[in-house]
Scaffold this active site. Sequence first.
Site, mmCIF file in Angstrom:
data_model
loop_
_atom_site.group_PDB
_atom_site.id
_atom_site.type_symbol
_atom_site.label_atom_id
_atom_site.label_comp_id
_atom_site.label_asym_id
_atom_site.label_seq_id
_atom_site.Cartn_x
_atom_site.Cartn_y
_atom_site.Cartn_z
ATOM 1 N N SER A 69 -9.558 1.743 3.172
ATOM 2 C CA SER A 69 -8.742 2.504 2.246
ATOM 3 C C SER A 69 -7.713 1.659 1.487
ATOM 4 O O SER A 69 -7.131 2.165 0.533
ATOM 5 C CB SER A 69 -8.020 3.606 3.016
ATOM 6 O OG SER A 69 -7.140 3.033 3.977
ATOM 7 N N SER B 211 -9.474 -0.603 7.464
ATOM 8 C CA SER B 211 -8.993 -0.528 6.081
ATOM 9 C C SER B 211 -8.256 -1.744 5.545
ATOM 10 O O SER B 211 -7.935 -1.772 4.361
ATOM 11 C CB SER B 211 -8.099 0.701 5.910
ATOM 12 O OG SER B 211 -8.901 1.835 5.797
ATOM 13 N N LYS C 124 0.852 -1.196 0.000
ATOM 14 C CA LYS C 124 0.000 0.000 0.000
ATOM 15 C C LYS C 124 0.886 1.244 0.000
ATOM 16 O O LYS C 124 1.917 1.279 0.681
ATOM 17 C CB LYS C 124 -0.890 -0.029 1.249
ATOM 18 C CG LYS C 124 -1.920 1.079 1.341
ATOM 19 C CD LYS C 124 -2.764 0.914 2.605
ATOM 20 C CE LYS C 124 -3.853 1.972 2.733
ATOM 21 N NZ LYS C 124 -4.652 1.795 3.971
HETATM 22 N N1 GLN Z 1 -12.866 4.141 6.738
HETATM 23 C C1 GLN Z 1 -12.207 4.596 7.926
HETATM 24 C C2 GLN Z 1 -11.805 6.038 7.778
HETATM 25 O O1 GLN Z 1 -12.075 6.616 6.762
HETATM 26 C C3 GLN Z 1 -11.035 3.726 8.239
HETATM 27 C C4 GLN Z 1 -9.873 3.995 7.371
HETATM 28 C C5 GLN Z 1 -8.670 3.199 7.739
HETATM 29 O O2 GLN Z 1 -8.766 2.197 8.436
HETATM 30 N N2 GLN Z 1 -7.542 3.681 7.286
HETATM 31 O O3 GLN Z 1 -11.246 6.623 8.663
#
Ligand code: GLN
Length: 503
Positions: free
Chosen positions: A156, A180, A81
């Site tokens: 994400s 994420s 990532k």
């Molecule tokens: N969807 C969550 C957010 O937008 C979690 C994102 C993540 O785990 N990086 O904060």
Amino acid sequence: MSTDLTRLDVSALTGLLTSGEVSAVEVTRAQLDRIASDDARLGAYLHVEGEAALTAAAAVDRARAGGAEPGPLAGVPIALKDVIVTEGVPTTSGSRILEGWRPPYDATVAARLKSAGTVLLGKTNMDEFAMGSSTENSAFRPTRNPWDADRVPGGSSGGSSAAVAGHLAPWAIGTDTGGSIRQPAALTGLVGHKPTYGSVSRYGLIAFSSSLDQAGPMARTVLDAAVLHEAIGGYDPRDSTSIDAPVPGLVAAARDGARGDLAGLTVGVVTELGGDGHRDGYDDGVLARFAEAVAVLTDLGADVRPVSCPSFDLALPAYYLIAPSEASSNLARFDGVRFGIRVGDDGTHDLDEVMALTREQGFGPEVKRRIILGTYALSSGYYEAYYGQAQKVRTLITRDFTAAYAGVDVLVSPTSPTVAWPIGARVEDPIAMYAADLCTLPASLAGVPAISVPCGLSEGLPVGLQVMAPGLADDRCYRVAAALEAAQDAARGHRLLDELVAA
Ligand code: GLN
């Protein structure tokens, strides 16, 4: 050879590589060809390491030819990532503000994978600074779900999930702050694990919310995820929150689980996550697959019972105060002075204006929304009412986990309330986007480990089951996930056999 090397899981690949049946260059070239043919459609990668990957693979082949045994993972390709810094390799965290930046060092996760001999294929797409649940907040392009290209791959870490599910990498690293790794794994039919907070180094992860961020594995099988987790885990003196404790035997736990005997294990089904009185926003198909999977756990010998964790209802508002608050502080470092782009440095603007213009143009709308939210929640006069209150809720959630684990070994829930939704469906509605994290947030806030494992399809799209365990008991997640995976594989085998007999 005629086998499609991009379809093999890592256990199969390592067998072929170590026996010399295929070379690392062949494996890497197969992946790069696949990326070249399919990634224009999927958008999983932000950067692909073409020649550099082949060079690294050739070095592994030379070492093996010379009689050296460079380790079982040598020559296995991997995708990272783009939130993970990689020496000399472009790293953007999905943001324009870091466009063109080549970090001067490797994150510990990247360094450990490099020294294990894995071959970096490239950096995967993500929501900008990991803020999002669909990968549509990437500043560069959205990523598509290989199961249905009109749907999101989750987020994400959606570039990582699409790459692995679409066979553009055998496995990948994601990061998980509020879900994420687990949510994109669920939406693309993969296994994804968020390790115990502090058990995988955060050194070199571009920080979003430092008290929550964790890197972890995304793979097509539970065993592969365990192998990858063992390769990156363990104490790192360069991360002040790193836990100095041995990583429990995750591969051993996955192998043990695959034998399909869960006798003696107690499993709590969390009422607040899709149970009685808590089904709003959940797809019927998700709840049906989840219930069937829970029945399988019972069949395998587990003692299954409902468990109530009342504070989990408050996880969403608490997370969306804590994470933006920490983000507003972490993202202050992006000011055009040391990293990435600089806007307005033409002699007509003073330093403050250059910083403001850089941030105005460098950050996307969701990042700005979080910075504003977080700055507000931390401001004097409001701090206690918002941030302080959210931290108290966090303590209540941790207590709910502690109370639950006094009676059960693991907790289970759906990973995501819904299957993958159509691209664009939630971009105008941040609250609907945030609701995607309903089931994953409690484990994030408490710092406990949680895995998502596929448990069937609804509307032709993957559904995931989440297994949560006490801190540092990541092995339990792998054991239960492997048992479920094996039972489903067996059921699938029986169905195929029935079809053959009927035919
Ligand atoms: N969807 C969550 C957010 O937008 C979690 C994102 C993540 O785990 N990086 O904060």
